[in-house]
Design a protein around this motif. Sequence first.
Motif, PDB file in Angstrom:
ATOM      1  N   LEU A 162      36.797  49.957  50.465  1.00  0.00           N
ATOM      2  CA  LEU A 162      36.497  48.733  50.110  1.00  0.00           C
ATOM      3  C   LEU A 162      36.672  48.430  48.481  1.00  0.00           C
ATOM      4  CD1 LEU A 162      32.881  48.115  51.718  1.00  0.00           C
ATOM      5  CD2 LEU A 162      35.112  46.989  51.926  1.00  0.00           C
ATOM      6  N   PHE A 163      36.578  49.369  47.836  1.00  0.00           N
ATOM      7  CA  PHE A 163      36.593  49.171  46.406  1.00  0.00           C
ATOM      8  C   PHE A 163      38.270  49.621  45.986  1.00  0.00           C
ATOM      9  CE2 PHE A 163      32.387  48.870  46.649  1.00  0.00           C
ATOM     10  CZ  PHE A 163      32.012  47.998  45.665  1.00  0.00           C
ATOM     11  N   GLN A 165      41.158  48.488  45.342  1.00  0.00           N
ATOM     12  CA  GLN A 165      42.019  48.029  44.463  1.00  0.00           C
ATOM     13  C   GLN A 165      41.335  48.021  42.921  1.00  0.00           C
ATOM     14  OE1 GLN A 165      44.430  44.310  46.454  1.00  0.00           O
ATOM     15  NE2 GLN A 165      43.044  44.102  45.060  1.00  0.00           N
ATOM     16  N   PRO A 166      39.853  47.742  42.782  1.00  0.00           N
ATOM     17  CA  PRO A 166      39.265  47.939  41.345  1.00  0.00           C
ATOM     18  C   PRO A 166      39.316  49.291  40.978  1.00  0.00           C
ATOM     19  CG  PRO A 166      37.736  47.445  42.914  1.00  0.00           C
ATOM     20  CD  PRO A 166      39.318  47.048  43.605  1.00  0.00           C
ATOM     21  N   LEU A 169      42.553  50.310  39.403  1.00  0.00           N
ATOM     22  CA  LEU A 169      42.782  49.536  38.096  1.00  0.00           C
ATOM     23  C   LEU A 169      41.940  50.104  37.054  1.00  0.00           C
ATOM     24  CD1 LEU A 169      43.932  47.703  35.992  1.00  0.00           C
ATOM     25  CD2 LEU A 169      42.144  45.846  37.021  1.00  0.00           C
ATOM     26  N   TYR A 176      42.382  47.387  30.105  1.00  0.00           N
ATOM     27  CA  TYR A 176      42.747  46.421  30.800  1.00  0.00           C
ATOM     28  C   TYR A 176      41.726  45.740  31.941  1.00  0.00           C
ATOM     29  CZ  TYR A 176      45.802  42.947  33.167  1.00  0.00           C
ATOM     30  OH  TYR A 176      46.149  41.930  33.774  1.00  0.00           O
ATOM     31  N   LYS A 180      39.922  42.147  31.653  1.00  0.00           N
ATOM     32  CA  LYS A 180      39.852  41.482  32.632  1.00  0.00           C
ATOM     33  C   LYS A 180      38.252  40.966  33.310  1.00  0.00           C
ATOM     34  CE  LYS A 180      42.902  40.985  36.184  1.00  0.00           C
ATOM     35  NZ  LYS A 180      44.059  39.974  36.227  1.00  0.00           N
ATOM     36  N   GLY A 181      37.480  41.670  32.907  1.00  0.00           N
ATOM     37  CA  GLY A 181      36.043  41.532  33.186  1.00  0.00           C
ATOM     38  C   GLY A 181      35.377  42.135  34.338  1.00  0.00           C
ATOM     39  N   LEU A 182      36.095  43.380  34.727  1.00  0.00           N
ATOM     40  CA  LEU A 182      35.604  44.047  36.003  1.00  0.00           C
ATOM     41  C   LEU A 182      34.524  44.722  35.427  1.00  0.00           C
ATOM     42  CD1 LEU A 182      38.557  43.286  37.101  1.00  0.00           C
ATOM     43  CD2 LEU A 182      38.630  45.755  38.033  1.00  0.00           C
ATOM     44  N   PRO A 183      33.731  45.075  36.336  1.00  0.00           N
ATOM     45  CA  PRO A 183      32.645  45.838  35.949  1.00  0.00           C
ATOM     46  C   PRO A 183      32.808  47.152  35.858  1.00  0.00           C
ATOM     47  CG  PRO A 183      32.244  45.240  38.175  1.00  0.00           C
ATOM     48  CD  PRO A 183      33.448  44.702  37.711  1.00  0.00           C
TER      49      PRO A 183
ATOM     50  N   MET B 103      48.628  44.226  39.530  1.00  0.00           N
ATOM     51  CA  MET B 103      47.122  44.556  39.014  1.00  0.00           C
ATOM     52  C   MET B 103      46.906  43.152  38.065  1.00  0.00           C
ATOM     53  SD  MET B 103      46.856  48.386  38.125  1.00  0.00           S
ATOM     54  CE  MET B 103      47.386  49.647  39.361  1.00  0.00           C
ATOM     55  N   GLY B 104      47.819  42.648  37.512  1.00  0.00           N
ATOM     56  CA  GLY B 104      47.558  41.201  36.957  1.00  0.00           C
ATOM     57  C   GLY B 104      47.069  40.193  37.621  1.00  0.00           C
ATOM     58  N   ARG B 105      47.174  40.314  38.834  1.00  0.00           N
ATOM     59  CA  ARG B 105      46.437  39.169  39.998  1.00  0.00           C
ATOM     60  C   ARG B 105      45.086  39.671  40.540  1.00  0.00           C
ATOM     61  NH1 ARG B 105      48.140  34.660  39.111  1.00  0.00           N
ATOM     62  NH2 ARG B 105      47.216  34.249  41.053  1.00  0.00           N
ATOM     63  N   TYR B 106      44.510  40.829  40.179  1.00  0.00           N
ATOM     64  CA  TYR B 106      43.221  41.279  40.856  1.00  0.00           C
ATOM     65  C   TYR B 106      42.148  40.323  40.117  1.00  0.00           C
ATOM     66  CZ  TYR B 106      45.162  45.618  42.216  1.00  0.00           C
ATOM     67  OH  TYR B 106      45.980  46.751  42.830  1.00  0.00           O
ATOM     68  N   ALA B 108      38.375  39.486  38.977  1.00  0.00           N
ATOM     69  CA  ALA B 108      37.223  40.098  38.393  1.00  0.00           C
ATOM     70  C   ALA B 108      35.936  39.814  39.194  1.00  0.00           C
ATOM     71  CB  ALA B 108      36.846  40.057  36.845  1.00  0.00           C
ATOM     72  N   LEU B 111      35.701  41.466  43.911  1.00  0.00           N
ATOM     73  CA  LEU B 111      36.524  42.828  43.674  1.00  0.00           C
ATOM     74  C   LEU B 111      36.829  43.168  45.175  1.00  0.00           C
ATOM     75  CD1 LEU B 111      33.642  44.824  41.724  1.00  0.00           C
ATOM     76  CD2 LEU B 111      35.813  43.977  41.111  1.00  0.00           C
ATOM     77  N   VAL B 115      45.131  41.451  47.476  1.00  0.00           N
ATOM     78  CA  VAL B 115      46.013  40.569  46.982  1.00  0.00           C
ATOM     79  C   VAL B 115      46.902  39.916  48.108  1.00  0.00           C
ATOM     80  CG1 VAL B 115      46.451  41.642  44.745  1.00  0.00           C
ATOM     81  CG2 VAL B 115      47.701  42.643  46.793  1.00  0.00           C
TER      82      VAL B 115
END
Lengths: 430, 262
Positions: A162-163, A165-166, A169, A176, A180-183, B103-106, B108, B111, B115
């Motif tokens: 589930l997680f 992608q985050p 990153l 970065y 982007k404001g990710l927790p 990753m620029g398209r992720y 916040a 979550l 993409v």
Amino acid sequence: MENFIDFFMLRDPNVAWVVGGIICITAAAAIVGTFTLLRKQALIGDAVSHAILPGVCLAFIIAQTKNPMILLIGATISGWLGLLAINYLSDKTKLKGDAALGLVLSVFYGLGIVLLTAIQQSGNAAQAGLDKFLFGKAAALVRDDAITFAIFSFVLITIVFLFYQPFKLVVFDKDYALAKGLPVRRLEVLLSILTVSAIALGIQAVGVVLMAALLIAPAAAARYWTNSLSWMLVLSTVFAILAGLIGTYISYTVPRMPTGPWIVSILSVFALGSIFLGRKKGLLARYLNQRFHKEKMLKENILKVLWHLGEADQNFEAFRSVDQMQERRFIPLPQLRRGSKKLVLEGSLIRKEQKFALSPEGKEEGERIIRIHRMWELYLTTHMNLPADHVHEDAEAIEHVITPEIEAELAKVLEGAEKDPHASPIPYKE
Amino acid sequence: MIKQVPDPVLELHNLTVVYESKPALWNVDYTIPENHLIGVVGPNGSGKSTMLKALMGLVKPSSGYAHVYGKEIDEVRQRIAYVPQRNSVDWDFPVNVFDAVLMGRYKANNLFRRVSKADKEIAMEAIKKVQLEPFVKRQISQLSGGQQQRVFIARALAQEADMYLLDEPFAGVDAATENSIMSLLKEMNANGKTILVVHHDLQSVKDYFDWLLLMNTRLIASGPTEEVFTEDMLQKTYGGKLNILSRVVEIIEKQGHPIREK
């Protein structure tokens, strides 16, 4: 052989539970471990797995049962405490990270051994087998264990999925991700919880001492075969499950063989094999690449020698003996023979008795190397201000590197100059 | 010389940041109008990167605040793209150029969102803009320094932001790449984007930027380049530290004294 079939056909239901349990444990460890490796926390994984032992013992002392769920909870809590202790020591005290790791590992493990010894001497019959947490007890897994592990590992793997992608990153570029404001903080805590849980799960198979290998080795091996995170996850899972099955099979067939050490040994074979044979940066791949370049240089040097000899008496088709060639430029005889033989096979050289001559293709190739050599020498003197007697050695190496594109650019920069710094003509293509 | 403007897009108000009891930024206070190409210039360790991180909320200020588009950063993050220093990540990480730019398209705020096809097209557009198409499938450690820098810039472009903050995009980059990045930034600026660049090379400052921040832990100057880029100002920025200030910094560091009450 019969054993083998019995084991892998899962004829015995007990074996089926063992195999199921092992697959769950190793897969979860490999998937979570891939992120642990990429976060450069391999050693933290090791410390945490040792820190789990006192938790298992305390859980048993309090609950007086070997119920896998209860032991898992105890394990997770004490692993987590170990992790917090490491972070606290390295962030808030003067101790560096490695000292914090060493301290937590030995203190927790020591406490665990003390508790384990106390339990064993307490005369409680239920404790039999608790010491299996040191080296694992994969071959002795039962139905309840397998079901617990299946649920546990399913949850772990689902969370990673589930997680995905985050996580990717945050592990790659934390700043970065923050921007982007990710927790980020919460994601990191989640990753740590996953690590501790995967370790708590994995010690059932390989024990606390060797758990770090189950976490890290599959991912380390996979990294040598792929440059993609998703493939790395797939490959490390495959490596881990395979090693788990083989190791369990061995301890199933050979009495008194410990499971954990066998699984880890098989994993080490995978990891070492990958380090040597891996497609991406494996030692063998590097060696072959180097050898390829050496052979290319050898062949190009032989063509050059023959071209030089041809230039001297303006006869490029003449057959020359090995001695003549060595006189012009010394190449050790075995190499000269080997290189010439290959060139004959490739059609660049023609052989008559013990003598060699350039074929039209060979002449063109030799000329190309000389052209690049002389252009490079000229370039070094005119554009990099090196004196003429300093440029030959440089050109000897660079002539084997320059691509046709760079050659064209060189020609443009030199504006058709006719002679190199030593007054030899540059053999341009007509 | 610090020129304050009405309706700024970037505002630092009396911002102070302390790293391990050592002040990295001291009472930095400026306002910057929209649609400028801004250079941040100062010696090594003068707090330029810290200032960028404070703008993005990556470091907590000891006092003061940063506002972007007149708001707290958290409310406007989507509109701002941050390009970290190239050496801040491990380039051995198993992703290729395309994945890294994607990753620029992720997002916040979601979550779990995967993409989409549109995201992939936008990422590809960004890769084209920085001329990296031939390397789309290449693992990022197999790129040159200049190409890696362009991966970071493409990732920021893929975010489709209104403001771009770049931390030393020209460090360790060849001249050709620097030129092509700079003309891309100028083109974006002409299309109404605000761009702020931490920069090292004094020679190119005049050609590159129309607004300048000169820093040395404290802010020395902020204003249009032609007014700020003077011998006198540069002397203040580079010519030694303020003696008393640096002595105070030393005491704070040694004694672990808090720099603000509270």
